[in-house]
Scaffold this active site. Sequence first.
Site, mmCIF file in Angstrom:
data_model
loop_
_atom_site.group_PDB
_atom_site.id
_atom_site.type_symbol
_atom_site.label_atom_id
_atom_site.label_comp_id
_atom_site.label_asym_id
_atom_site.label_seq_id
_atom_site.Cartn_x
_atom_site.Cartn_y
_atom_site.Cartn_z
ATOM 1 N N ASP A 71 117.299 33.909 76.161
ATOM 2 C CA ASP A 71 116.270 33.132 75.140
ATOM 3 C C ASP A 71 116.678 31.577 74.808
ATOM 4 O OD1 ASP A 71 114.752 32.007 73.118
ATOM 5 O OD2 ASP A 71 114.381 34.087 72.330
ATOM 6 N N SER A 150 104.092 18.062 78.629
ATOM 7 C CA SER A 150 102.187 18.405 78.301
ATOM 8 C C SER A 150 101.458 17.230 78.064
ATOM 9 C CB SER A 150 102.158 19.647 77.387
ATOM 10 O OG SER A 150 100.769 19.546 76.821
ATOM 11 N N TYR A 163 102.069 23.243 68.430
ATOM 12 C CA TYR A 163 102.423 22.919 69.960
ATOM 13 C C TYR A 163 102.518 21.483 70.157
ATOM 14 C CZ TYR A 163 102.184 23.557 75.063
ATOM 15 O OH TYR A 163 102.752 23.590 76.515
ATOM 16 N N LYS A 167 105.646 19.639 71.154
ATOM 17 C CA LYS A 167 105.870 18.790 72.570
ATOM 18 C C LYS A 167 106.035 17.311 72.507
ATOM 19 C CE LYS A 167 105.544 21.980 75.873
ATOM 20 N NZ LYS A 167 106.599 21.834 76.903
#
Length: 302
Positions: A71, A150, A163, A167
Amino acid sequence: MTADDVSSAPALEEVVLVIGASSGIGRASAIEFAKRGASLVLVSRSASTLADAAADCRAAGASAVECMPADVLEPDAVQAAVDRATSTFGRLDVVVHAATVMAYGRIEDVPPDVFERVVDTAVQGTFHVFRSALPVLRAQRCGHVVVVSSLLASITAPTMGAYVTAKWGQLGLIRTLQQELRDLPDVHLSAVAPGGTTTPIYDQAATVLGNTGHPPPPVYTPERVARAVVARIDDPRRLKQSGFANPLIIAGFRLFPPVFDALVGPLLKVFGMSRDSVAPTTGNVFAPVPEKEATRGQYFGI
């Protein structure tokens, strides 16, 4: 077809560490490097799906494949993966970092621990990758790091705040390190920013909306984005948009914010949300969901 859609042959056998290799763009990127005959170290949280990705890479022509379940939020595990590459193959030429998780929901509705985990995976996870890989590349005085960013690192969208924050923070870290690496002209850090891509991330995302999301058009295949990732080895870029509509969307966000803000919510609801009904779920935010991992998701891509 652009240069980003073509994978050129490497000058010599590459040693490539792919983080987030069990699914989506990470898995597609590993396969693209395998086609070039690379030696690979594949990393993800899911040991079972990682083995499937390794089989795909061997079938595609990889010289060797090592698997490391880990991880990115565990710095010792990330360090162990880097050490595995250097101890097994003697060097590290390329690091591809594609590990990410996603959540849907308004800021006040997303559970705090979900929000924090999404952000931490992108920001702290990327920090751990940089901290482990950069000393090796500095010592070698050469090498490449490619981070899958992204479109949402450059714009915002309602119900995607976790999110977006992840990002934007990740891109800030990337741009800072690009400045700090100016003294090493042969050590390159690139970011590739896809728009809608048909990967399983949408089916694995946490959501409190009562439905799941799907990639908004135009939708690309993960293989196409992976070719843009591989192309960064011969053509490093600070930030490469992978999607012909991305620059237009970013221009609208920056130049016409009132118009963008009025349109983005309704358009996302129509073109980026499924008509299904699901109970609130944390998806794969805290633990992998191997049965939902694959290179491609269920939607058509170009």
